[in-house]
Design an enzyme around this catalytic site. Structure first.
Site, short mmCIF file in Angstrom:
data_model
loop_
_atom_site.label_atom_id
_atom_site.label_comp_id
_atom_site.label_asym_id
_atom_site.label_seq_id
_atom_site.Cartn_x
_atom_site.Cartn_y
_atom_site.Cartn_z
CE LYS A 11 -3.52 -2.84 2.11
NZ LYS A 11 -4.70 -2.96 2.94
CD GLU A 96 -6.59 -0.44 1.23
OE1 GLU A 96 -5.52 -0.25 0.63
OE2 GLU A 96 -6.69 -1.19 2.22
CD GLU A 166 -7.23 -8.12 -0.56
OE1 GLU A 166 -6.26 -8.46 0.11
OE2 GLU A 166 -7.43 -6.95 -0.94
N GLY A 172 -7.44 -5.11 7.24
CA GLY A 172 -6.90 -4.21 8.25
C GLY A 172 -7.70 -4.18 9.55
CB SER A 212 -6.91 -9.80 9.11
OG SER A 212 -7.40 -8.46 9.25
P1 13P Z 1 -4.38 -6.53 5.72
O1 13P Z 1 -3.55 -7.78 5.54
O2 13P Z 1 -3.63 -5.40 6.37
O3 13P Z 1 -5.72 -6.82 6.32
O4 13P Z 1 -4.68 -5.97 4.24
C1 13P Z 1 -5.20 -6.85 3.30
C2 13P Z 1 -5.09 -6.21 1.96
O5 13P Z 1 -5.80 -5.26 1.68
C3 13P Z 1 -4.11 -6.76 1.03
O6 13P Z 1 -4.31 -6.26 -0.25
#
Ligand code: 13P
Length: 253
Positions: A11, A96, A166, A172, A212
């Site tokens: 990210k 996102e 996802e 997150g 996560s």
């Molecule tokens: P997290 O592993 O921080 O939950 O994020 C997942 C994600 O969006 C991977 O692209």
């Protein structure tokens, strides 16, 4: 046999110097020699990462691309540009990007076509939000996202297609889908891919789980035959933690 794939999505974290430090610490910790390992850093870190991983088995991916080859599109980067910089993979349609930057299923479709055309391995992200899951709409949402994202893309062209399921409520948040929930979603997606692009492609299609993923839960996720890998956010930022994730099978021997 599908080769498992472990992808770090950094990210908007890390500078070029910090990404080089990560690689230096991470490479000696990798004991998994069987699976594909990919790191997707911020675009400005790509040249540093390509250099730093050159003699390793780690691949570098981008977090997004634009569907045009070039043009007056301020702030965008094309498939050809990321290939020229040394990327082999690209994340497309992350939640996102959908939530904050107006990404839609039809822009995902255009980006996917451009990525495949350029020979990249696209990791297309799909998944439901919490309200959709609670309303029992998960399958409908996944079907709709797949139908639009794969429109007009033939199985012949899509050999490298990879999908990341996802669930947005698991990103997150520390809440992970159970391996069974993820496997059920993957089965729905695989059926949609079979409908859009044929049974053979659907059988070979790699599907990742994201949301996560941590060193503590990776082994149980990877134990599901429907789960061919993981897309990891927060836990991929630390070399020890991402190494523990990519080495999930170490205990298996
Ligand atoms: P997290 O592993 O921080 O939950 O994020 C997942 C994600 O969006 C991977 O692209």
């Amino acid at each position: 046999m599908r080769t498992n794939l472990l992808v770090a999505n950094w990210k908007m974290y890390k500078t070029p110097a910090q990404s080089a430090e990560f690689v230096e610490a991470f490479l000696p910790l990798i004991s998994n020699k069987n699976d594909e390992i990919v790191i997707c850093p911020p675009a400005v870190c790509i040249p540093t990462m390509v250099d730093a991983t050159r003699t390793s088995s780690v691949f570098v991916g981008a977090q997004n691309l634009h569907w045009e080859k070039e043009g007056a599109f301020t702030g965008e980067v094309s498939a050809q540009m990321i290939v020229a910089a040394g990327c082999t993979h690209v994340i497309i349609g992350h939640s996102e990007r959908r939530q904050y930057f107006g990404e839609t299923d039809s822009t995902v479709n255009k980006r996917l076509e451009a990525a495949l055309e350029a020979g990249l391995t696209p990791v297309v992200c799909i998944g439901e939000v919490l309200e959709e899951r609670e309303a029992g709409l998960t399958e409908d949402v996944l079907r709709r996202q797949c139908a639009v994202a794969f429109r007009g893309i033939s199985g012949a062209k899509a050999a490298k297609l990879t999908i990341a399921y996802e669930p947005v409520w698991a990103i997150g948040t520390g809440r992970t889908a159970t391996p069974k929930m993820a496997a059920d979603a993957h089965a729905v997606i695989r059926a949609e891919v079979a409908k859009a692009m044929g049974d053979e492609l659907a059988r070979k299609l790699r599907m990742l789980y994201g949301g996560s993923v941590k060193p503590e839960n990776i082994a149980s996720l990877m134990a599901e035959p429907e789960i061919d890998g993981a897309l990891v956010g927060g836990a991929s930022l630390d070399p020890k933690s991402f190494a523990a994730i990519v080495n999930y099978g170490a205990a298996r021997g």
